[in-house]
Every structure is written in C-alpha cells, then in structure tokens.
Write a protein that holds these residues in place. Structure first.
Motif, PDB file in Angstrom:
ATOM      1  N   LEU A 242       0.831  -1.202   0.000  1.00  0.00           N
ATOM      2  CA  LEU A 242       0.000   0.000   0.000  1.00  0.00           C
ATOM      3  C   LEU A 242       0.867   1.254   0.000  1.00  0.00           C
ATOM      4  CD1 LEU A 242      -2.767   1.352   0.188  1.00  0.00           C
ATOM      5  CD2 LEU A 242      -2.654   1.089   2.673  1.00  0.00           C
ATOM      6  N   THR A 243       1.941   1.239   0.783  1.00  0.00           N
ATOM      7  CA  THR A 243       2.846   2.390   0.831  1.00  0.00           C
ATOM      8  C   THR A 243       3.472   2.654  -0.536  1.00  0.00           C
ATOM      9  OG1 THR A 243       3.360   1.978   3.160  1.00  0.00           O
ATOM     10  CG2 THR A 243       4.914   3.333   1.923  1.00  0.00           C
ATOM     11  N   LYS A 244       3.904   1.598  -1.228  1.00  0.00           N
ATOM     12  CA  LYS A 244       4.523   1.770  -2.543  1.00  0.00           C
ATOM     13  C   LYS A 244       3.512   2.302  -3.562  1.00  0.00           C
ATOM     14  CE  LYS A 244       8.196   0.969  -3.047  1.00  0.00           C
ATOM     15  NZ  LYS A 244       9.368   1.816  -2.737  1.00  0.00           N
ATOM     16  N   LEU A 245       2.279   1.815  -3.483  1.00  0.00           N
ATOM     17  CA  LEU A 245       1.249   2.323  -4.390  1.00  0.00           C
ATOM     18  C   LEU A 245       0.987   3.803  -4.143  1.00  0.00           C
ATOM     19  CD1 LEU A 245      -1.392  -0.569  -4.456  1.00  0.00           C
ATOM     20  CD2 LEU A 245      -0.076   0.279  -6.389  1.00  0.00           C
ATOM     21  N   GLU A 246       0.931   4.199  -2.878  1.00  0.00           N
ATOM     22  CA  GLU A 246       0.683   5.609  -2.557  1.00  0.00           C
ATOM     23  C   GLU A 246       1.836   6.489  -3.033  1.00  0.00           C
ATOM     24  OE1 GLU A 246       0.005   5.316   1.624  1.00  0.00           O
ATOM     25  OE2 GLU A 246      -2.181   5.192   1.394  1.00  0.00           O
ATOM     26  N   GLU A 247       3.067   5.975  -2.939  1.00  0.00           N
ATOM     27  CA  GLU A 247       4.210   6.738  -3.443  1.00  0.00           C
ATOM     28  C   GLU A 247       4.107   6.923  -4.961  1.00  0.00           C
ATOM     29  OE1 GLU A 247       7.610   4.568  -2.163  1.00  0.00           O
ATOM     30  OE2 GLU A 247       7.499   5.259  -0.073  1.00  0.00           O
ATOM     31  N   SER A 248       3.704   5.872  -5.665  1.00  0.00           N
ATOM     32  CA  SER A 248       3.528   5.979  -7.118  1.00  0.00           C
ATOM     33  C   SER A 248       2.438   6.987  -7.453  1.00  0.00           C
ATOM     34  CB  SER A 248       3.171   4.610  -7.708  1.00  0.00           C
ATOM     35  OG  SER A 248       4.218   3.691  -7.525  1.00  0.00           O
ATOM     36  N   TYR A 249       1.347   6.932  -6.709  1.00  0.00           N
ATOM     37  CA  TYR A 249       0.238   7.864  -6.940  1.00  0.00           C
ATOM     38  C   TYR A 249       0.698   9.310  -6.752  1.00  0.00           C
ATOM     39  CZ  TYR A 249      -4.319  10.113  -6.230  1.00  0.00           C
ATOM     40  OH  TYR A 249      -5.406  10.942  -6.305  1.00  0.00           O
ATOM     41  N   ASP A 250       1.486   9.554  -5.712  1.00  0.00           N
ATOM     42  CA  ASP A 250       1.996  10.908  -5.472  1.00  0.00           C
ATOM     43  C   ASP A 250       2.881  11.383  -6.625  1.00  0.00           C
ATOM     44  OD1 ASP A 250       0.724  11.370  -3.044  1.00  0.00           O
ATOM     45  OD2 ASP A 250       2.301  10.397  -1.887  1.00  0.00           O
ATOM     46  N   ARG A 251       3.689  10.473  -7.176  1.00  0.00           N
ATOM     47  CA  ARG A 251       4.544  10.853  -8.313  1.00  0.00           C
ATOM     48  C   ARG A 251       3.695  11.235  -9.522  1.00  0.00           C
ATOM     49  NH1 ARG A 251       7.722   6.431  -6.587  1.00  0.00           N
ATOM     50  NH2 ARG A 251       6.848   5.093  -8.212  1.00  0.00           N
ATOM     51  N   TYR A 252       2.632  10.476  -9.768  1.00  0.00           N
ATOM     52  CA  TYR A 252       1.763  10.795 -10.902  1.00  0.00           C
ATOM     53  C   TYR A 252       1.090  12.152 -10.706  1.00  0.00           C
ATOM     54  CZ  TYR A 252       2.330   5.847 -12.029  1.00  0.00           C
ATOM     55  OH  TYR A 252       2.851   4.620 -12.328  1.00  0.00           O
ATOM     56  N   LEU A 253       0.638  12.430  -9.479  1.00  0.00           N
ATOM     57  CA  LEU A 253       0.008  13.724  -9.212  1.00  0.00           C
ATOM     58  C   LEU A 253       0.979  14.868  -9.480  1.00  0.00           C
ATOM     59  CD1 LEU A 253      -2.062  13.194  -5.925  1.00  0.00           C
ATOM     60  CD2 LEU A 253      -2.834  13.060  -8.292  1.00  0.00           C
ATOM     61  N   GLU A 254       2.244  14.650  -9.113  1.00  0.00           N
ATOM     62  CA  GLU A 254       3.252  15.686  -9.342  1.00  0.00           C
ATOM     63  C   GLU A 254       3.485  15.898 -10.833  1.00  0.00           C
ATOM     64  OE1 GLU A 254       7.912  16.662  -8.123  1.00  0.00           O
ATOM     65  OE2 GLU A 254       6.895  14.904  -7.305  1.00  0.00           O
ATOM     66  N   LEU A 255       3.543  14.801 -11.599  1.00  0.00           N
ATOM     67  CA  LEU A 255       3.755  14.912 -13.041  1.00  0.00           C
ATOM     68  C   LEU A 255       2.572  15.589 -13.729  1.00  0.00           C
ATOM     69  CD1 LEU A 255       5.303  11.384 -13.756  1.00  0.00           C
ATOM     70  CD2 LEU A 255       6.480  13.583 -13.929  1.00  0.00           C
ATOM     71  N   ILE A 256       1.371  15.293 -13.261  1.00  0.00           N
ATOM     72  CA  ILE A 256       0.173  15.896 -13.853  1.00  0.00           C
ATOM     73  C   ILE A 256       0.048  17.361 -13.460  1.00  0.00           C
ATOM     74  CG2 ILE A 256      -2.360  15.791 -13.893  1.00  0.00           C
ATOM     75  CD1 ILE A 256      -2.095  12.790 -13.303  1.00  0.00           C
ATOM     76  N   GLY A 257       0.588  17.712 -12.278  1.00  0.00           N
ATOM     77  CA  GLY A 257       0.438  19.081 -11.781  1.00  0.00           C
ATOM     78  C   GLY A 257      -0.912  19.301 -11.128  1.00  0.00           C
ATOM     79  N   THR A 258      -1.395  18.276 -10.406  1.00  0.00           N
ATOM     80  CA  THR A 258      -2.734  18.345  -9.816  1.00  0.00           C
ATOM     81  C   THR A 258      -2.873  19.514  -8.847  1.00  0.00           C
ATOM     82  OG1 THR A 258      -2.889  15.938 -10.005  1.00  0.00           O
ATOM     83  CG2 THR A 258      -4.469  17.017  -8.547  1.00  0.00           C
TER      84      THR A 258
END
Length: 487
Positions: A242-258
């Motif tokens: 779960l921690t690794k998935l959340e880290e990946s999700y945070d990276r995607y949000l940063e790339l998208i510029g949410t």
C-alpha cells in the motif's frame, strides 16, 4: 488448354504453421510482421502493448487474472499492477470504438477478451511494379527529344528598371512564400507536440486514477484482514505494498500538476479528501466552496469548538479514540465524530426519536449499542443521564464505536472515510444498499457520486461536511485563522 499458375506465396502462408494472423471485428493482427490493421489502416502499438494484445487474442476467451498478465508481460521483473492498467487503457484507446467491450474488466479477477477471434493467412506483400523507361512497353509514349532553341543571344545586356522591379518583387514573394511554408511546418509540428503532451497528460491521469483505485481496494482489504485477525506478516506485506502504491500515486500527481495553481486552502481540502479515501483527481465542482462554508460556520462557533476540544483533552478522550483507531488502521480524522455527535460530552443525551434515545459521546441509539455489546441502563428510555448505561462509559463506548466504524470501513463503503461518516449518521443500510446497486468498481462507489447525485439526505450531508470542516481546522488552525490549539 490454358493452365492457371498457383500463387506460391499464398500457398506458403497457408501451409506454414509459424505464421500467425488473427482477426476480430475490423482488426487484423499480423504477428510475424508486427502489424495491426483496423479497416486496413495501420495502428501504431508499442512493443509491450502489442505483446499484451497477443496474450489476449490467444487466451481463448477465458478470464485472465492481473497476476497472470503481469507475470507474462514482465517475467522476472517486479512491477506494480498500475503498469498493467496503463497498458490495458492504452490498448483500449488505440484499438478504437468497441475496445471497451472487447477487453472486459472482470471485477476482483482481471480481464477477459470477448470477441470471436479467427486465424487466417496474412495478406501477401504486393511486389512493386517494374520500372520502365519512357517509351518502353507503350507504343503510344513518344521517345524524348532534345530541343535546341534558336536566336538566343549570348550578349550581356542591362536590365531595365521595370525588369529590376519585377525581379525584386519575385524574389520578395519567393522569400514570403518560404517563410509561410516554414511557419506552416512549425505550426504543424507545434500542434503535434501539443497533441502528444495532451495525450501524455491523459495517460498519466488514467494511470494515476488506476493506481488510486488500487490503493482503495488494498486499503479495504487491509481493514478486512485486521478484522479477521490475519498474521502480522500478511499485514506487513500488504501495508508495504500500500505504501509503494501511494508513493507511485503521489509521483503521478506531481507529473500531472494536480496541485499546481491551487490556493493553500484548496490544497488543504484536496489532501483531506485524500486522507478520507477520495481521489483529488475527482473533487466535485463546488465541493471546496461548500467546505469553506462549513469552516465559516465553525469559525462562528469557535468558542464552542474550543470548549469541546478542551473537554476532550482534559478527559484524555482524544488519546483514547486515536489509540483505538490506530489499532484498526482507520483514519484519525474519524475521531472528530464525537465532536459532531456530542461535543465530546460523555453525559450527552439526545432527543427522543423513533429508534429510541441516543446517549453518550458517540450518540449510540439503543439497538446499535446492544449489537456491539453495550449494556443499556434502566433509564435507557428516559431522556436523562444514566450512570449504569455503558453508552456513557468512554472506554466501552469508544471500543464499540470504533468496531462499528471498522465494520463500515470493510463493507462496500470501499475504504472511503467520507462514506463511512455518512453511514454512521445516515444509517449503514441507506448507504450500503445504494452502493450495492452500483457496479463493483471504485470509480462508481465513492463519495463524489453520492455528492453529485444527491444520494444522501441533507442532514447526512450536513453531518459529513461538519466533520470534514472540523478536520480541516484541526489540521491547520492558523490557515483558517481560528484561535484553537491543534489537537
């Protein structure tokens, strides 16, 4: 007698067992040449996406689990399941209309390829026509001739003024045409870059959404594992994933510029929604303004809010609730439910209602209290404090309330803290029955759908938003300029 000569290339294709060409709908897949055609037009596929398509068309219509697909696509390599979701999404998009039906999502399992697939011979490559010189093979084509013009003077002469102006104008028009052509090429290239970046952004957003939904499912699974008394090793492995998935999700949000361009208050609302199990990508229009409206209501009642939190601190009630929530892996923001129910007053008594009188800081009604093992006092039908009623016992009532929240958290509420809060007030049946009517997909089973479609009463929405706004304030009182001590 005339004899027709057989096509040796076609016969070789038909007889060769090593050549594979699959067809379904308007799609043809030529394995040997790595070509995919739709209605005869080529479709560009990345190698990994092409490999996924082959696995699906060769599956014979059986359901393939996510684990099986990941193992086949990334053998001997550890990747997150979000990569598979991204490849599925990409394949559906490039195959075009009908792909959503062809690649069926099988809930809790994986995917199934549904169209009827046939195997056929590839279309042989058409040899290019032989090149001929002018006049060869066509008697009507005249042979080229060289013409030598007469009367051309080799003597140099000066250009007249009009001729000079014509030449200058021609050169200027030529330069202008060249500039226009270069500008057109530049605009086309810019458009291609824009389209590519837009598609990349859409792909990243899709990948982020898939990753978030996986965290939701895993979070709900963790709640069920804790409830069933799973081994510590199982819990540790699931928590790590779960921690690794959340880290990946945070990276995607940063790339998208949410979060780019958002105010600090808007970011606070988005982060709180995330902590309570809802995606920042799908925050409903108007939700931020509604949250700020409830923040203002708490600001108007700041003395009451401060007194309630002081009461909770003095009685060690917050520590008690935090500990119970932590043990079950539930969001700490749920500790503010007693604030909404009773202002953290263990002697609180509610009004008489059809289902009885609610009592205690958690506002337990009689039947729910007995279901979770609380003993009712002799005065449970009277609207007065009853020292013998365990609903007034902070330890016993907190244990019962958090057990109830954990049950809601592992139900079809699908690990959404906001839906859990709604169910606590609105009644589990009202929320869960509606969830059971929806597809078994976290894209549909979330608070944003309840909010947009008004699937909860005004009272339940008021309850949820009051708890949500209180959580915002307690997270950062200075941001909202409310003079309380952070709990």
């Amino acid at each position: 007698m005339t004899h027709e000569m057989a096509n040796p290339l076609s016969e070789a294709v038909v007889r060769s067992p090593g050549i594979e060409v699959y067809a379904f709908g308007p799609i043809r897949v030529d394995v040997a040449r790595h070509i995919v055609l739709r209605d005869g037009q080529p479709i560009a596929l990345a190698p990994k996406t092409f490999e996924l398509l082959l696995i699906l068309v060769r599956s014979g219509g059986r359901a393939l689990s996510r684990q099986e697909l990941v193992a086949k696509l990334w053998a001997d390599t550890f990747v997150e399941e979000a990569n598979l979701s991204f490849q599925i999404s990409t394949l559906r998009r490039v195959l075009g209309m009908g792909a959503e039906l062809w690649i069926e999502t099988v809930p809790k399992v994986g995917y199934r390829f549904t169209p009827e697939v046939t195997r056929e011979a590839p279309t042989p490559a058409t040899p290019p026509p032989a090149r001929m010189l002018p006049g060869e093979g066509d008697e009507t084509t005249p042979a080229p001739t060289l013409l030598t013009p007469d009367g051309i003077s080799t003597r140099r002469r000066w250009m007249s003024a009009s001729e000079w102006r014509k030449g200058t104008r021609f050169r200027a028009l030529h330069v202008l045409a060249s500039l226009c052509a270069a500008l057109a090429v530049g605009l086309v290239a810019l458009g291609m870059v824009y389209d590519r970046e837009r598609q990349r952004s859409q792909d990243l957003r899709q990948l982020a959404a898939e990753t978030f939904f996986q965290t939701r499912e895993l979070d709900a699974d963790l709640a069920r594992l804790r409830r069933s008394g799973a081994s510590s090793n199982t819990l540790v492995r699931s928590s790590y994933r779960l921690t690794k998935l959340e880290e990946s999700y945070d990276r995607y949000l940063e790339l998208i510029g949410t979060y780019a361009g958002k105010t600090q208050a808007e970011r606070s609302v988005m982060r709180m929604a995330r902590r309570l199990g809802e995606s920042e990508l799908d925050v409903s229009p108007g939700f931020h303004a509604l949250a700020m409206q409830y923040v203002e209501e708490w600001r108007a009642d700041a003395p009451l809010l401060r007194a309630a939190l002081d009461r909770a601190r003095e009685g060690n009630l917050l520590e008690l609730v935090y500990k119970a929530l932590d043990e079950r892996g539930l969001p700490r923001e749920l500790a503010l439910i007693p604030l909404q129910e009773s202002d953290f007053d263990i002697a609180w008594v509610g009004a008489r209602r059809p289902r009885g009188i609610s009592k205690g800081m958690w506002g337990f009604i009689p039947d729910l209290a007995t279901r979770y093992g609380l003993a009712l006092g002799p005065l449970h039908n009277a609207p007065i404090y009853d020292a013998l009623d365990e609903r007034h016992d902070p330890v016993r009532s907190t244990d019962a309330a958090v057990s109830h929240l954990a049950d809601l958290y592992s139900s079809p509420a699908a690990a959404s803290g906001l839906l859990v809060i709604a169910a606590y007030n609105y009644g589990p049946g009202n929320v869960i029955n509606k969830l059971n009517e929806l597809p078994d997909d976290p894209r549909d089973r979330n608070f944003w759908n309840f909010y947009r479609h008004k699937w909860m009463s005004d009272e339940a929405l008021d309850y949820v938003m009051s708890v949500f706004a209180a959580a915002l304030i307690c997270e950062d009182p200075a941001l909202f300029d409310i003079p309380i001590e952070r709990p």
